[in-house]
Design an enzyme around this catalytic site. Structure first.
Site, mmCIF file in Angstrom:
data_model
loop_
_atom_site.group_PDB
_atom_site.id
_atom_site.type_symbol
_atom_site.label_atom_id
_atom_site.label_comp_id
_atom_site.label_asym_id
_atom_site.label_seq_id
_atom_site.Cartn_x
_atom_site.Cartn_y
_atom_site.Cartn_z
ATOM 1 C CB SER A 143 -0.123 0.143 1.120
ATOM 2 O OG SER A 143 0.238 1.311 0.390
ATOM 3 C CD GLN A 148 -0.910 4.176 -1.906
ATOM 4 O OE1 GLN A 148 -0.496 5.033 -2.679
ATOM 5 N NE2 GLN A 148 -0.398 2.936 -1.832
ATOM 6 C CG HIS A 188 -0.817 10.093 -2.675
ATOM 7 N ND1 HIS A 188 0.200 9.199 -2.398
ATOM 8 C CD2 HIS A 188 -1.588 9.493 -3.621
ATOM 9 C CE1 HIS A 188 0.055 8.122 -3.153
ATOM 10 N NE2 HIS A 188 -1.025 8.275 -3.897
ATOM 11 C CE LYS A 196 2.171 9.486 -6.215
ATOM 12 N NZ LYS A 196 2.581 8.194 -5.611
ATOM 13 C CD GLU A 237 -2.387 8.391 -7.056
ATOM 14 O OE1 GLU A 237 -1.163 8.617 -6.942
ATOM 15 O OE2 GLU A 237 -2.930 7.366 -6.608
ATOM 16 C CG HIS A 241 -5.793 5.799 -3.254
ATOM 17 N ND1 HIS A 241 -5.424 6.948 -2.575
ATOM 18 C CD2 HIS A 241 -4.700 5.442 -3.992
ATOM 19 C CE1 HIS A 241 -4.178 7.269 -2.891
ATOM 20 N NE2 HIS A 241 -3.712 6.364 -3.746
ATOM 21 N NE ARG A 292 3.710 2.343 1.055
ATOM 22 C CZ ARG A 292 4.774 3.120 0.873
ATOM 23 N NH1 ARG A 292 5.307 3.734 1.926
ATOM 24 N NH2 ARG A 292 5.280 3.307 -0.318
ATOM 25 C CE LYS A 324 7.108 -0.810 -0.295
ATOM 26 N NZ LYS A 324 6.990 0.101 -1.453
#
Length: 553
Positions: free
Chosen positions: A115, A117, A119, A142, A144, A282, A301, A307
């Site tokens: 997706s 999305q 964070h 989050k 990453e 991203h 998302r 979802k």
């Protein structure tokens, strides 16, 4: 040795059995590296009908790892075991993050796009967790980083303003969605417009696009795909146009197909890494990678997914920063090992590829580590040091110059093995064939900052250094704090901190200062030469400094 479930734990390497996630975007059966890692890790059969998307290594409740003892997998999770034995994290980590592992480690096998999305940062994560605890299952941020194992594609961050102007001209379907609502803004803005106005323009267009009604989106996407299929017969499509066709095939009539034109299309080669800060958009598209992040599973998302979507939250939380993301190539620590340092405190990753007959040592560090054996077969054993001695040791892995002492037993490791190494554990690795493994641990720069405050509290507080570095990051025109550098110089001469930490945290910050400051920085560098592990960084910075000095002369 690898610990027994009821045996002594301090300093022992702990085998872990890890969790797998079977998301629909994952590769199927033996096509998935995650499936092979999970099979090797848990001695299980691979189901050729299943998607194997992610292997999780860590303490998160959505995919916990378990301790392995003499009799196989027990009912003790890594999280529970750490809570009962907090010393395995080290004092620095416990004081900073509490009694839990601050990072998660993963392997990803991506068959089709994830997706669009972002964070949330810590403040937003706390709010969302309170508001929707069933959706946002923790209150942590989050950040990453992905490290490519194969060619790896992703969408990451917004394109530059110049590229955005070109997109609005070449993709007229975007104008059909957003044009009527913003007649004064949709026309390209003059290049000299202030950065703030450019950001406002991007934000207004993106919000209008992502908020469009589904019927309008479906019609426009259909029109876009029809046009591209026709033009593909007479010209070569751009990579973004080809991507739009691929995304439409995976996610028909989705707003993400059009939104993809707004993002940087990143292609990582094996061994390259991409880091993503909180509140940055991203979407991973294809390929396989290892991934490390702060311990969280919060995802907001807004496209390319069946979802639940939170379009309003995502559009409001984004920074709308424009430009190409930074690609990390890794810093060589020795002939076998590269380190990847994102600008986040919770984690860093090292990749080690050993040739036939090679050996390497991962020195003891004041925080915990997770080792993942990706392929090959070899041997691992540990030695331990006290926390005081480890704080002044190098955190760079180094080739092993001699075989292990006879009194230390070696454990065979192979692809799929995952091991937890407590704080202050030196890990020795060797192979008679070849071996590829990864280490995830707390960012050594963060540990270096805390070590400074612990060893020289009368000279410098941790908060002082963090505040100074934050000010320097926000305003590069600030003069360098000579008093702070003097204090750091004293610390480095005392031998109570790692010289490579001094170089990276202070010298790098000062490299574009006035000539007098350059002279002072060069003098500081001479204090690092007692540490051979810092020489590569020293030489690099020295060349930069001398070049700047010559330029000013």
């Amino acid at each position: 040795m690898v610990m027994e479930i009821n045996g002594k734990h301090e300093g022992d390497l702990v085998r872990l059995k890890c969790s797998v996630q079977n998301y629909d975007w994952g590769r199927i059966g033996h096509e998935s590296l995650v499936a092979k890692m999970f099979s090797g890790n848990c001695d299980g059969e691979i189901d050729e009908s299943k998607h194997y998307a992610e292997l999780w290594m860590g303490t998160h409740a959505s995919g916990p790892s378990y301790i392995v003892g003499e009799n196989g997998i027990g009912d003790v999770s890594l999280k529970k075991w750490i809570s009962e034995n907090p010393e395995v994290l080290g004092d620095i980590v416990v004081e900073k993050w509490g009694v839990d592992l601050p990072f998660m480690f993963k392997v990803l096998s991506v068959a089709q796009a994830l997706s669009i999305q972002a964070h949330p940062d810590k403040e937003l994560a706390g709010f969302l967790h309170t508001l929707k605890p069933d959706v946002y299952k923790d209150a942590n941020h989050k950040p990453e980083m992905v490290l490519a194992l194969t060619e790896f594609e992703a969408l990451c961050g917004f394109i530059s303003f110049k590229e955005l102007e070109a997109v609005l001209e070449s993709v007229p379907e975007i104008m059909e969605v957003v044009g009527t609502a913003y007649p004064d803004q949709v026309l390209p803005v003059n290049e000299q417009v202030e950065e703030e106005k450019q950001t406002q323009f991007l934000q207004s267009v993106f919000i209008k696009l992502m908020s469009a009604e589904s019927k309008a989106v479906s019609a426009v996407v259909t029109k876009l795909i029809s046009r591209l299929n026709m033009e593909n017969k007479t010209r070569k499509l751009t990579s973004k146009e080809e991507l739009a066709l691929k995304l439409e095939n995976e996610h028909p009539h989705d707003i993400g197909v059009i939104a993809s034109f707004f993002f940087n299309h990143v292609r990582l080669k094996p061994g390259e890494a991409l880091y993503i800060s909180p509140n940055e958009p991203h979407a991973y598209l294809s390929g396989e990678c290892v991934e490390c992040m702060a311990t969280s599973d919060n995802v907001v998302r807004a496209g390319l997914t069946p979802k639940s979507r939170d379009v309003k939250i995502l559009c409001s939380m984004l920074t709308y920063k424009q430009g190409s993301p930074e690609i990390l190539k890794g810093v060589p620590l020795n002939e076998y090992t590269n380190r990847y340092n994102p600008p986040f405190e919770e984690f860093e990753v090292e990749q080690c590829i050993l040739d036939q007959g090679a050996s390497v040592v991962f020195p003891a560090v004041p925080g915990p580590s997770i080792f993942l054996v990706l392929s090959g077969q070899g041997f691992m054993y540990k030695t331990t040091t006290s926390s005081s001695s480890s704080s002044s040791s190098s955190s760079s892995s180094s080739p092993l110059s001699s075989p292990p002492p006879p009194s230390l037993s070696e454990d065979i490791v192979q692809g799929g093995d995952v091991l937890f190494a407590p704080a202050n554990t030196k890990v020795h690795v060797s192979t008679e064939s070849e071996l590829r493994l990864f280490r995830a641990g707390v960012n050594h720069l963060m540990i270096g900052i805390v070590i400074i405050s612990k060893n020289q509290t009368q000279i410098l507080k941790d908060s002082d250094l963090n505040t100074y570095l934050d000010r320097r990051r926000r305003n590069r025109d600030l003069p360098i704090d000579k008093g702070l550098i003097s204090n750091l110089t004293s610390i480095s001469k005392s031998g109570k901190m790692e010289e490579d930490v001094l170089i990276k945290l202070v010298v790098k910050e000062a490299r574009l200062e006035e000539e007098g400051d350059v002279e002072e920085v060069l003098n500081i560098e001479t204090t690092t030469r007692v540490n051979p592990n810092a020489m590569n960084v020293v030489n690099m910075v020295t060349l930069d400094m001398n070049a700047l000095k010559e330029k000013k002369c």
